[in-house]
Every structure is written in structure tokens, then in C-alpha cells.
Design a protein around this motif. Sequence first.
Motif, short mmCIF file in Angstrom:
data_model
loop_
_atom_site.label_atom_id
_atom_site.label_comp_id
_atom_site.label_asym_id
_atom_site.label_seq_id
_atom_site.Cartn_x
_atom_site.Cartn_y
_atom_site.Cartn_z
N VAL A 67 -114.84 -72.92 -61.77
CA VAL A 67 -115.79 -73.02 -60.66
C VAL A 67 -115.24 -72.26 -59.45
O VAL A 67 -116.00 -71.62 -58.72
N LEU A 68 -113.94 -72.29 -59.25
CA LEU A 68 -113.34 -71.60 -58.10
C LEU A 68 -113.38 -70.08 -58.25
O LEU A 68 -113.58 -69.37 -57.27
N PHE A 69 -113.19 -69.58 -59.48
CA PHE A 69 -112.96 -68.14 -59.64
C PHE A 69 -114.00 -67.38 -60.44
O PHE A 69 -114.02 -66.15 -60.39
N ASN A 70 -114.87 -68.04 -61.17
CA ASN A 70 -115.94 -67.36 -61.88
C ASN A 70 -117.04 -67.09 -60.85
O ASN A 70 -117.64 -68.03 -60.32
N PRO A 71 -117.32 -65.81 -60.54
CA PRO A 71 -118.28 -65.51 -59.46
C PRO A 71 -119.64 -66.18 -59.62
O PRO A 71 -120.26 -66.56 -58.63
N GLU A 72 -120.11 -66.34 -60.84
CA GLU A 72 -121.41 -66.98 -61.06
C GLU A 72 -121.39 -68.43 -60.55
O GLU A 72 -122.36 -68.91 -59.99
N LYS A 73 -120.27 -69.12 -60.76
CA LYS A 73 -120.16 -70.52 -60.32
C LYS A 73 -119.65 -70.62 -58.89
O LYS A 73 -120.14 -71.45 -58.11
N LEU A 117 -112.22 -73.06 -35.12
CA LEU A 117 -112.79 -73.29 -36.44
C LEU A 117 -112.46 -74.65 -37.03
O LEU A 117 -113.04 -75.03 -38.04
N PHE A 118 -111.54 -75.38 -36.44
CA PHE A 118 -111.11 -76.64 -37.03
C PHE A 118 -112.29 -77.59 -37.28
O PHE A 118 -112.46 -78.08 -38.40
N LEU A 119 -113.11 -77.86 -36.29
CA LEU A 119 -114.21 -78.81 -36.45
C LEU A 119 -115.27 -78.31 -37.43
O LEU A 119 -115.81 -79.06 -38.23
N LYS A 120 -115.57 -77.01 -37.38
CA LYS A 120 -116.54 -76.43 -38.30
C LYS A 120 -116.01 -76.50 -39.74
O LYS A 120 -116.74 -76.84 -40.67
N THR A 121 -114.74 -76.20 -39.91
CA THR A 121 -114.13 -76.21 -41.23
C THR A 121 -114.11 -77.62 -41.80
O THR A 121 -114.37 -77.82 -42.98
N GLU A 122 -113.84 -78.59 -40.95
CA GLU A 122 -113.82 -79.99 -41.39
C GLU A 122 -115.15 -80.37 -42.03
O GLU A 122 -115.21 -81.01 -43.07
N LYS A 123 -116.24 -79.93 -41.45
CA LYS A 123 -117.58 -80.21 -41.98
C LYS A 123 -117.80 -79.50 -43.32
O LYS A 123 -118.30 -80.09 -44.27
N PHE A 124 -117.45 -78.23 -43.39
CA PHE A 124 -117.78 -77.44 -44.57
C PHE A 124 -116.89 -77.71 -45.77
O PHE A 124 -117.34 -77.56 -46.91
N TRP A 125 -115.64 -78.14 -45.57
CA TRP A 125 -114.82 -78.47 -46.75
C TRP A 125 -115.46 -79.59 -47.56
O TRP A 125 -115.46 -79.55 -48.79
N TRP A 126 -116.04 -80.60 -46.90
CA TRP A 126 -116.71 -81.69 -47.63
C TRP A 126 -117.81 -81.13 -48.51
O TRP A 126 -117.96 -81.53 -49.67
N MET A 127 -118.60 -80.22 -47.98
CA MET A 127 -119.72 -79.64 -48.73
C MET A 127 -119.20 -78.79 -49.90
O MET A 127 -119.70 -78.91 -51.03
N ILE A 128 -118.23 -77.95 -49.63
CA ILE A 128 -117.70 -77.07 -50.68
C ILE A 128 -117.06 -77.88 -51.80
O ILE A 128 -117.32 -77.64 -52.98
N LEU A 129 -116.24 -78.84 -51.44
CA LEU A 129 -115.56 -79.65 -52.46
C LEU A 129 -116.56 -80.50 -53.24
O LEU A 129 -116.41 -80.68 -54.46
N SER A 130 -117.58 -81.01 -52.58
CA SER A 130 -118.63 -81.76 -53.29
C SER A 130 -119.36 -80.85 -54.26
O SER A 130 -119.69 -81.25 -55.39
N ASN A 131 -119.62 -79.61 -53.85
CA ASN A 131 -120.24 -78.64 -54.74
C ASN A 131 -119.36 -78.33 -55.94
O ASN A 131 -119.85 -78.24 -57.07
N ILE A 132 -118.06 -78.14 -55.73
CA ILE A 132 -117.14 -77.87 -56.83
C ILE A 132 -117.19 -79.01 -57.84
O ILE A 132 -117.29 -78.79 -59.04
N SER A 140 -119.63 -81.24 -58.30
CA SER A 140 -120.94 -81.29 -58.94
C SER A 140 -121.09 -80.20 -60.01
O SER A 140 -121.55 -80.46 -61.12
N ILE A 141 -120.70 -78.98 -59.69
CA ILE A 141 -120.83 -77.87 -60.64
C ILE A 141 -119.94 -78.10 -61.85
O ILE A 141 -120.36 -77.89 -62.99
N ALA A 142 -118.71 -78.55 -61.64
CA ALA A 142 -117.79 -78.79 -62.76
C ALA A 142 -118.32 -79.90 -63.67
O ALA A 142 -118.17 -79.83 -64.89
N GLU A 143 -118.92 -80.92 -63.09
CA GLU A 143 -119.38 -82.07 -63.87
C GLU A 143 -120.76 -81.88 -64.48
O GLU A 143 -121.04 -82.36 -65.57
#
Length: 149
Positions: free
Chosen positions: A19-25, A120-135, A137-140
Motif C-alpha cells: 500500500v505504501l509503495f505500489n503507485p496504484e494503492k 506544518l505541525f498542526l496540519k500534519t497532525e490532522k493528515f497523518w490520521w487520514m493517511i494511516l486510516s487509509n493505509i 483500510s486499503i490493506a484490509e
Amino acid sequence: MQLEYTFYIGASPEEVWDVLFNPEKSSRAFMGGVIQSNLQAGDPIRFVGPGPDGENTVHIYGEILAYEKYRVLSYTDHPGPSHFAEHETMQSRVTIRLEPVGSCTKLHLINDQWTDSNPLFLKTEKFWWMILSNIKSIAETGSSLDFGI
């Protein structure tokens, strides 16, 4: 300042890595962006995707600090040049570790070593939750989440 996240994912480390490295995922996990790198310590890394500079906008760039396939990715993190004129002075470090736990994978991410007054600290804090949740979800399930953005 430090951001730290731990997710347990119902997939193998190899499936999570895909999921991290396959461009499609990864483009679905990273909301349109993909990782570009030779993935060797000392090499550059870039997260590229649609943005103000077109389809290949550099959103994040840095240098690979550590890489062990299916286990560790660590890199320096700068915002892309189109986001901040002073992008070279703004830096943090990201370390992602994958560890098998039973039939699951523990994904542990630390984003630390932030330069002083990095906006970027506060913006990044918000987006890591979304990215990791996506990872997760896609893996599962094979499907990304719809965040409405």
C-alpha cells in the motif's frame, strides 16, 4: 514536538508495504500522491501528486535515512517548494516501522525533529490520521476512505 501513531492492521507487513509503495494503492492512501525514490539510504525521496504545479507537484521531499523492505522507512521531510518559499529551512523526520503481531501488522509512525516554529505541525497532525486510516483500510479491504476533501 513529536507526532506518534500506532495502528494494528489485519494484513501482513508485505501487504501493508505494498500500500505504501505500489503507485496504484499509494495514490489512494496518500490522497493522489505517490512516493518516488530508489529507496536507499542517502537517496532522495519525494511525494508527488496533483497540486498547484500540476499533476507532478512535489508536496514533500527529503532524504532516505533508513530503509529495510517490509520493516522500516525513515526520511527527512520538507514541504514542497510551491507550498512555502522557505521550504528548505522547514524540516522534520518521519520513521515508519512495521512489525508482525500474530496475523496482523503493527504500524508505528513517529514524526519528530521538527524545526522551530514549523507551521506544518498542526496540519500534519490532522493528515497523518487520514493517511494511516487509509493505509489500514486499503490493506484490509482494498478500498480507501472518503474524507470528503
